[in-house]
Structure formats: structure tokens, C-alpha cells
Design a protein around this motif. Structure first.
Motif, PDB file in Angstrom:
ATOM      1  N   VAL A   1       0.828  -1.208   0.000  1.00  0.00           N
ATOM      2  CA  VAL A   1       0.000   0.000   0.000  1.00  0.00           C
ATOM      3  C   VAL A   1       0.863   1.259   0.000  1.00  0.00           C
ATOM      4  CG1 VAL A   1      -1.766   1.291   1.253  1.00  0.00           C
ATOM      5  CG2 VAL A   1      -1.842  -1.216   1.223  1.00  0.00           C
ATOM      6  N   VAL A   2       1.829   1.314   0.926  1.00  0.00           N
ATOM      7  CA  VAL A   2       2.644   2.526   1.058  1.00  0.00           C
ATOM      8  C   VAL A   2       3.789   2.584   0.050  1.00  0.00           C
ATOM      9  CG1 VAL A   2       2.089   2.784   3.491  1.00  0.00           C
ATOM     10  CG2 VAL A   2       4.099   1.462   2.855  1.00  0.00           C
ATOM     11  N   ARG A   3       4.213   1.390  -0.458  1.00  0.00           N
ATOM     12  CA  ARG A   3       5.223   1.313  -1.525  1.00  0.00           C
ATOM     13  C   ARG A   3       6.476   2.137  -1.198  1.00  0.00           C
ATOM     14  NH1 ARG A   3       3.079  -0.877  -6.104  1.00  0.00           N
ATOM     15  NH2 ARG A   3       4.515   0.179  -7.504  1.00  0.00           N
ATOM     16  N   VAL A   4       7.097   1.797  -0.061  1.00  0.00           N
ATOM     17  CA  VAL A   4       8.312   2.483   0.371  1.00  0.00           C
ATOM     18  C   VAL A   4       9.531   1.756  -0.186  1.00  0.00           C
ATOM     19  CG1 VAL A   4       9.661   3.278   2.346  1.00  0.00           C
ATOM     20  CG2 VAL A   4       7.172   3.197   2.485  1.00  0.00           C
ATOM     21  N   ASN A   5      10.456   2.525  -0.762  1.00  0.00           N
ATOM     22  CA  ASN A   5      11.660   1.927  -1.326  1.00  0.00           C
ATOM     23  C   ASN A   5      12.622   1.509  -0.217  1.00  0.00           C
ATOM     24  OD1 ASN A   5      14.097   1.439  -2.900  1.00  0.00           O
ATOM     25  ND2 ASN A   5      13.072   2.584  -4.520  1.00  0.00           N
ATOM     26  N   ASN A   6      13.289   0.368  -0.412  1.00  0.00           N
ATOM     27  CA  ASN A   6      14.306  -0.085   0.549  1.00  0.00           C
ATOM     28  C   ASN A   6      15.454   0.903   0.641  1.00  0.00           C
ATOM     29  OD1 ASN A   6      12.791  -2.358   0.807  1.00  0.00           O
ATOM     30  ND2 ASN A   6      14.279  -3.770  -0.056  1.00  0.00           N
ATOM     31  N   PHE A   7      15.766   1.531  -0.462  1.00  0.00           N
ATOM     32  CA  PHE A   7      16.929   2.410  -0.544  1.00  0.00           C
ATOM     33  C   PHE A   7      16.507   3.805  -1.000  1.00  0.00           C
ATOM     34  CE2 PHE A   7      18.062  -1.909  -2.087  1.00  0.00           C
ATOM     35  CZ  PHE A   7      18.711  -2.344  -0.948  1.00  0.00           C
ATOM     36  N   SER A   8      17.433   4.728  -0.824  1.00  0.00           N
ATOM     37  CA  SER A   8      17.203   6.080  -1.304  1.00  0.00           C
ATOM     38  C   SER A   8      16.876   6.048  -2.798  1.00  0.00           C
ATOM     39  CB  SER A   8      18.470   6.916  -1.072  1.00  0.00           C
ATOM     40  OG  SER A   8      18.558   7.962  -2.000  1.00  0.00           O
ATOM     41  N   PRO A   9      15.818   6.736  -3.229  1.00  0.00           N
ATOM     42  CA  PRO A   9      15.485   6.769  -4.669  1.00  0.00           C
ATOM     43  C   PRO A   9      16.655   7.234  -5.527  1.00  0.00           C
ATOM     44  CG  PRO A   9      13.665   7.657  -3.380  1.00  0.00           C
ATOM     45  CD  PRO A   9      14.810   7.447  -2.422  1.00  0.00           C
ATOM     46  N   ALA A  10      17.421   8.205  -5.009  1.00  0.00           N
ATOM     47  CA  ALA A  10      18.574   8.710  -5.769  1.00  0.00           C
ATOM     48  C   ALA A  10      19.617   7.613  -5.936  1.00  0.00           C
ATOM     49  CB  ALA A  10      19.180   9.919  -5.058  1.00  0.00           C
ATOM     50  N   ALA A  11      19.875   6.855  -4.860  1.00  0.00           N
ATOM     51  CA  ALA A  11      20.851   5.763  -4.922  1.00  0.00           C
ATOM     52  C   ALA A  11      20.358   4.657  -5.844  1.00  0.00           C
ATOM     53  CB  ALA A  11      21.113   5.218  -3.525  1.00  0.00           C
ATOM     54  N   THR A  12      19.064   4.349  -5.771  1.00  0.00           N
ATOM     55  CA  THR A  12      18.489   3.307  -6.636  1.00  0.00           C
ATOM     56  C   THR A  12      18.671   3.663  -8.104  1.00  0.00           C
ATOM     57  OG1 THR A  12      16.823   2.729  -4.968  1.00  0.00           O
ATOM     58  CG2 THR A  12      16.358   2.100  -7.243  1.00  0.00           C
ATOM     59  N   GLU A  13      18.323   4.899  -8.452  1.00  0.00           N
ATOM     60  CA  GLU A  13      18.446   5.334  -9.845  1.00  0.00           C
ATOM     61  C   GLU A  13      19.904   5.317 -10.300  1.00  0.00           C
ATOM     62  OE1 GLU A  13      17.329   9.185 -12.706  1.00  0.00           O
ATOM     63  OE2 GLU A  13      16.817   9.203 -10.568  1.00  0.00           O
ATOM     64  N   PHE A  14      20.809   5.786  -9.422  1.00  0.00           N
ATOM     65  CA  PHE A  14      22.220   5.842  -9.796  1.00  0.00           C
ATOM     66  C   PHE A  14      22.772   4.450 -10.087  1.00  0.00           C
ATOM     67  CE2 PHE A  14      26.628   5.236  -8.480  1.00  0.00           C
ATOM     68  CZ  PHE A  14      27.271   6.067  -9.388  1.00  0.00           C
ATOM     69  N   PHE A  15      22.542   3.501  -9.164  1.00  0.00           N
ATOM     70  CA  PHE A  15      23.124   2.173  -9.338  1.00  0.00           C
ATOM     71  C   PHE A  15      22.482   1.410 -10.490  1.00  0.00           C
ATOM     72  CE2 PHE A  15      24.599   2.810  -4.892  1.00  0.00           C
ATOM     73  CZ  PHE A  15      25.950   2.621  -5.143  1.00  0.00           C
ATOM     74  N   GLN A  16      21.209   1.601 -10.713  1.00  0.00           N
ATOM     75  CA  GLN A  16      20.568   0.970 -11.863  1.00  0.00           C
ATOM     76  C   GLN A  16      21.234   1.412 -13.158  1.00  0.00           C
ATOM     77  OE1 GLN A  16      16.377   1.986 -10.977  1.00  0.00           O
ATOM     78  NE2 GLN A  16      15.915  -0.160 -11.253  1.00  0.00           N
ATOM     79  N   GLU A  17      21.413   2.710 -13.295  1.00  0.00           N
ATOM     80  CA  GLU A  17      22.014   3.245 -14.519  1.00  0.00           C
ATOM     81  C   GLU A  17      23.493   2.871 -14.631  1.00  0.00           C
ATOM     82  OE1 GLU A  17      20.400   4.647 -17.040  1.00  0.00           O
ATOM     83  OE2 GLU A  17      18.636   4.117 -15.851  1.00  0.00           O
ATOM     84  N   ALA A  18      24.218   2.950 -13.507  1.00  0.00           N
ATOM     85  CA  ALA A  18      25.662   2.675 -13.539  1.00  0.00           C
ATOM     86  C   ALA A  18      25.947   1.239 -13.962  1.00  0.00           C
ATOM     87  CB  ALA A  18      26.259   2.944 -12.163  1.00  0.00           C
ATOM     88  N   PHE A  19      25.225   0.289 -13.387  1.00  0.00           N
ATOM     89  CA  PHE A  19      25.493  -1.109 -13.712  1.00  0.00           C
ATOM     90  C   PHE A  19      24.957  -1.492 -15.090  1.00  0.00           C
ATOM     91  CE2 PHE A  19      25.671  -1.515  -8.925  1.00  0.00           C
ATOM     92  CZ  PHE A  19      27.051  -1.595  -8.904  1.00  0.00           C
TER      93      PHE A  19
ATOM     94  N   ALA B   1      24.265  -7.404  -9.610  1.00  0.00           N
ATOM     95  CA  ALA B   1      25.484  -6.584  -9.647  1.00  0.00           C
ATOM     96  C   ALA B   1      25.490  -5.646  -8.447  1.00  0.00           C
ATOM     97  CB  ALA B   1      25.539  -5.789 -10.948  1.00  0.00           C
ATOM     98  N   PHE B   2      24.341  -5.060  -8.185  1.00  0.00           N
ATOM     99  CA  PHE B   2      24.222  -4.116  -7.072  1.00  0.00           C
ATOM    100  C   PHE B   2      24.513  -4.773  -5.726  1.00  0.00           C
ATOM    101  CE2 PHE B   2      21.288  -2.890  -3.649  1.00  0.00           C
ATOM    102  CZ  PHE B   2      21.810  -1.645  -3.329  1.00  0.00           C
ATOM    103  N   VAL B   3      23.934  -5.942  -5.454  1.00  0.00           N
ATOM    104  CA  VAL B   3      24.103  -6.552  -4.132  1.00  0.00           C
ATOM    105  C   VAL B   3      25.553  -6.959  -3.910  1.00  0.00           C
ATOM    106  CG1 VAL B   3      23.626  -9.013  -4.667  1.00  0.00           C
ATOM    107  CG2 VAL B   3      22.965  -8.050  -2.448  1.00  0.00           C
ATOM    108  N   MET B   4      26.244  -7.368  -4.962  1.00  0.00           N
ATOM    109  CA  MET B   4      27.659  -7.716  -4.820  1.00  0.00           C
ATOM    110  C   MET B   4      28.471  -6.462  -4.466  1.00  0.00           C
ATOM    111  SD  MET B   4      28.034 -10.908  -5.170  1.00  0.00           S
ATOM    112  CE  MET B   4      27.044 -12.291  -5.698  1.00  0.00           C
ATOM    113  N   PHE B   5      28.120  -5.362  -5.077  1.00  0.00           N
ATOM    114  CA  PHE B   5      28.812  -4.111  -4.778  1.00  0.00           C
ATOM    115  C   PHE B   5      28.528  -3.671  -3.343  1.00  0.00           C
ATOM    116  CE2 PHE B   5      28.733   0.505  -4.420  1.00  0.00           C
ATOM    117  CZ  PHE B   5      30.007   0.823  -4.839  1.00  0.00           C
ATOM    118  N   ALA B   6      27.240  -3.641  -2.973  1.00  0.00           N
ATOM    119  CA  ALA B   6      26.843  -3.148  -1.654  1.00  0.00           C
ATOM    120  C   ALA B   6      27.430  -4.000  -0.533  1.00  0.00           C
ATOM    121  CB  ALA B   6      25.316  -3.113  -1.548  1.00  0.00           C
TER     122      ALA B   6
END
Length: 508
Positions: A239-257, A306-311
């Protein structure tokens, strides 16, 4: 003036709503009594998590307190709000769940909406059979042979780290907040070894990978609110749809990888690293048209892995190294012995620091094991039953989807297994001492088929740090050193509220 009928028309539905809400909150509270499992008496809505839910008690203190309330029992029941949780505390039962009967507990039981949190759809949170499929694809990246090939790259990052330490010493009167520097180092190592990226986080405080990496683990109101929703009811997340991570961080890592994978594919770059195995996994699991539907992966799942290995690669290493240096600063005799071992083994190895030399540092192995005992990366392990299960040599039968909790931190600090658990005693992990203890009581990386995939990589990376630092510096407390450390109640992991400050004195 309101009539009696008006009040009846208002009060009756309110009473019904309150009654239904109350029943919903307490409807699960009889389960442990029916199963004859010792349990902590819950309160409506909050279960046993009231102080945790309002931020007045750290998860660490809560689970430790519950662990000791079940003293003398193999397991006990508690309630995460209204959700029944079985805490297992007996080493034999723990081994049954993690290893012997793993097929009944293959999943961690994390709650996540992958549509809202695409980066969470990774090896750590995936359920069977997908986790097994991707793990088999990535395991070859961490063989002994591959680790040896990574040594020179790690050493290069270590050299840059030492330059950075010297620069910071000159700026801050020999005092350093060590967690930040170690975070920069581990970011560069995982970037170089796993992804072929020269991140230069060590020398660049504005490095986007380091900047967004910090956001992943930084305690925030968003992460606290999300945890509160999970505690109240996992269904709330939809219902509340809260992201686990900062939206800015999510967008950055998605694009970077995505860019990293695309660049390597388009330019046909073959490099013996993690990205290469992710590219192969993409070919086999995403692009393969002959694959059955239930085995197929998506592009976003490859990026998420890729992200989880980095984190995981930078956070676990930076935290463990920082805590270890903290303990060595407080325990000079142990620090001196580590330094002596390094010097003796270096002499025998003709002064060469290589993979074989690092593997031969036995006392340092004990020091790291003791650090991971006292400061485990995760304070609990979670599992979920995949089927109805009867515990061996026991009458307890649990249903499918029952959530299981293993209190790692509490077990690591149990006087039954570790005398004076708050003291830092590396000798606990000599071969003779380990042989006296049961298995299942030292779980910093987990155990069984879902043990941390990068365990050996992390150990090699950490050992190089200590060789570099302790060969050149004596580490001591300073006026900013907090004794004992205080942990942030906003973080589920062990996060020092005020950092870890130490003094580095050059050894002549």
C-alpha cells in the motif's frame, strides 16, 4: 441535540470496527501456547516489539534480551507485531535448519515488493529456485584461482589507501574517522575487482559510487518507516510502496550497472571478473529463448545482482576492518602480536606481500574471527519454512511459511560458549579452542548452502589492509574515541552513532 438513535448509529459501527481491529491484532497470539512452545507474552498490535517500533530500543538489545529469557530452552516464540516468529537458540537445531535440513528452509523470508524495489531482487533476497540458479552462475567468480588473480588489483587499492591515510593524518593531527576511509578503500576494491571500474573513491570524497553507497546504509526516517510497516503488517508495503533504498541511490546504481554491462557487451570486453559472469548469466538466463519460463530472469535481476555484490562488498569489509582496528587500538598487546606475525612471515617470504603470504597469517585469522564474533555484520539470520516441518528428536511441528530467527549477536555473546564475551580474545579461535565448542555458534557469514558467497574475497581484502596499516602505524585511541561504542537505533545493523575515531602514529 443528538437523539439516542443518533448515538447508537455512531457507536455501534465504531464498536464493531474496534472489535474487529482488536481481534485482527491478537488473532495469532495463541499459536505458541497451542504448540507448547515457551513464548514472551505479547501486547495487542505491537506483539513484543513495542520499544523497537517506537525507536526506543535497538534490535540488538531486543533480541539479546529475548534470547536470555529463553535460557534453558532450544527455542522460543515471540511476535513481530502479530506475526509469530520462532527463535532458535540451540546449536544442533541451528545446524539442522541451516545445513542438514536446508531443503526445508532454503529461503530467508525477507519481505520486499520487487516492483517497487527492483534492486532488492537479488541473490540475498531471492527465493528458491532462483537464488540457486544465480548463485551457481556467480560462484566461479570467487574460486581460489580467481582470488589469486585479484591480488594485484587489491594491492593497488591498498597503496592508494595508505596515501590517503597519510594525507588525512597531516590534516587532522593524526586523528582519523576510520569507517569513512575504510569505506572508500572497500568501494575501490569491489569496483576494480568485481566490475573493472576505477572509482578512485579513496581520493575523491565526491565519488558518485561512494556518495550513493553511503546512502544505501545511512539510517533515515524512510528506512525506519519501512521497518515499522514490516513490523505492523507486511501487506502494508504493497500500500505505502516504500523503497528499501534512497530513490537517488536506486536510480544511480541501476544506470551505472546497466551502462557497465552494456559497454562491456558492445565492445566485446572479456575480463575475468564478476561482470563477466553476470554477462554470461544474462546470456543463459535472460536471452536464452529455449529456457523454461519459470527459470527465466529479467535484465533488472541481473542489474540487481550486480548491485548486491557491490553493496555487500564494501559495507561488510569497511565495518569489520573499522571494528578490528578499534579493538587493536584498545588492546596493544594483541596489536603488537599481529604486527610481529606480519614481520616474521614477511621475512620468511623475502619481503613479498602476495596471496600465499596473506593466507599464512594464522593469528590475524583469529583476530578477524574474534572481530566478527563481537561485531557480526548481521545481528540475526532469518529463514522461512518451505514446507511443514517436524524438528528432529522433538515433538514440535511447524507449518509452511513459519518464519525462523537465529539471534547471531546474542549467541556470539553467550557466556555458555564464550567466556567474558565483551572482552576481545582472539585465542578463542585457535584450533584447540574451536574444537571444544559445538558448530553453529559462530555465524558471521551465515552457514550452509546460503553462506556468504564472497566470504574468502572479503577475508583476503581485509588481511591486506592490516598488513599495510600495521606495518607502518601504531593505532591508539584518541580523545574522540568512544568507549564503549554507542549504536544508532535507526539502523538494523551495528552502526556507531558517532563513528570510530583513532590516532595513527608512524612507526620508525
Amino acid at each position: 441535540m443528538f437523539t439516542d438513535n443518533f448515538w447508537i448509529s455512531v457507536i455501534t459501527p465504531c464498536t464493531i470496527i474496534v472489535t474487529v481491529a482488536y481481534y485482527f491484532c491478537v488473532s495469532t497470539f495463541k499459536i505458541w501456547e497451542k504448540l507448547n512452545v515457551p513464548y514472551i507474552k505479547p501486547i495487542p498490535l505491537f506483539g513484543n516489539f513495542f520499544k523497537v517500533a517506537i525507536g526506543k530500543e535497538h534490535h540488538l538489545d531486543f533480541y539479546k534480551k529475548i534470547y536470555y529469557e529463553f535460557d534453558g530452552h532450544k527455542y522460543g516464540g515471540l511476535f513481530q507485531m502479530r506475526t509469530p516468529i520462532l527463535m532458535i537458540r540451540d546449536p544442533e537445531v541451528i545446524n539442522d535448519v541451516l545445513i542438514k535440513n536446508f531443503s526445508s528452509f532454503p529461503n530467508r523470508g525477507f519481505i520486499s515488493d520487487f516492483k517497487v524495489n527492483p534492486l532488492s531482487n537479488n541473490l540475498f533476497r531471492m527465493e528458491n529456485p532462483q537464488w540457486k540458479i544465480i548463485r551457481n552462475k556467480l560462484t566461479p567468480a570467487f574460486t581460489s584461482g580467481k582470488l589469486k588473480n585479484m591480488y594485484d588489483q587489491i594491492k593497488e587499492c591498498g597503496d592508494e589507501m595508505m596515501k590517503n591515510i597519510n594525507t588525512n593524518l597531516n590534516k587532522h593531527n593524526n586523528q582519523i574517522e576510520i569507517r569513512d576511509i575504510m569505506g572508500n578503500y572497500s568501494t575501490d576494491v569491489i569496483g576494480t575487482c568485481a566490475f573493472g571500474l576505477k572509482l578512485n573513491a579513496i581520493n575523491d570524497n565526491e565519488s558518485p559510487f561512494r556518495k550513493h553507497g553511503k546512502l544505501i546504509f545511512k539510517p533515515s526516517l524512510r528506512s525506519f518507516f519501512r521497518e515499522l510497516c514490516v513490523l505492523i503488517s507486511p501487506a502494508l508495503l504493497k500500500v505505502v510502496r516504500v523503497n528499501n533504498f534512497s530513490p537517488a541511490a536506486t536510480e544511480f546504481f541501476q544506470e551505472a550497472f546497466k551502462e557497465t554491462l552494456t559497454y562491456r557487451i558492445e565492445n566485446k570486453i572479456i575480463r575475468n571478473d564478476l561482470v563477466n559472469y553476470l554477462m554470461q548469466a544474462r546470456n543463459d538466463l535472460v536471452l536464452n529463448k529455449d529456457l523454461p519460463k519459470h527459470e527465466k530472469f529479467t535484465e533488472s535481476q541481473i542489474v540487481a545482482n550486480a548491485f548486491v555484490m557491490f553493496a555487500a562488498g564494501f559495507e561488510t569489509v569497511s565495518s569489520t576492518v573499522s571494528y578490528c582496528l578499534y579493538e587493536l587500538a584498545l588492546n596493544k598487546s594483541i596489536q603488537d602480536r599481529v604486527r610481529q606475525e606480519i614481520q616474521i612471515k614477511l621475512t620468511k617470504n623475502d619481503g613479498k606481500i602476495n596471496h600465499e603470504f596473506l593466507m599464512d597469517l594464522n593469528y590475524l585469522d583469529m583476530v578477524l574471527a574474534e572481530t566478527l564474533r563481537k561485531y557480526p555484520p548481521l545481528i540475526v539470520l532469518l529463514r522461512k519454512a518451505s514446507q511443514k516441518y517436524r524438528f528432529p528428536n522433538d515433538s514440535l511441528i511447524i507449518e509452511k511459511d513459519q518464519r525462523i530467527l537465529i539471534p547471531i549477536y546474542a549467541i556470539h555473546h553467550d557466556t555458555k560458549y564464550y567466556t567474558d564475551p565483551e572482552k576481545f580474545i582472539p585465542e578463542r579461535f585457535s584450533a584447540e579452542e574451536k574444537a571444544k565448542r559445538p558448530s553453529g555458534i559462530h555465524l558471521p557469514f551465515g552457514d550452509g548452502p546460503r553462506i556468504c558467497i564472497g566470504k574468502r574475497f572479503a577475508e583476503m581484502e581485509m588481511k591486506l589492509v592490516f598488513v599495510e596499516i600495521l606495518s607502518k602505524f601504531e593505532v591508539t585511541p584518541c580523545e574522540k574515541t568512544e568507549i564503549p561504542l554507542k549504536y544508532s537505533t535507526k539502523s538494523f545493523t551495528l552502526t556507531p552513532e558517532h563513528g570510530i575515531w583513532l590516532t595513527f602514529k608512524t612507526i620508525n
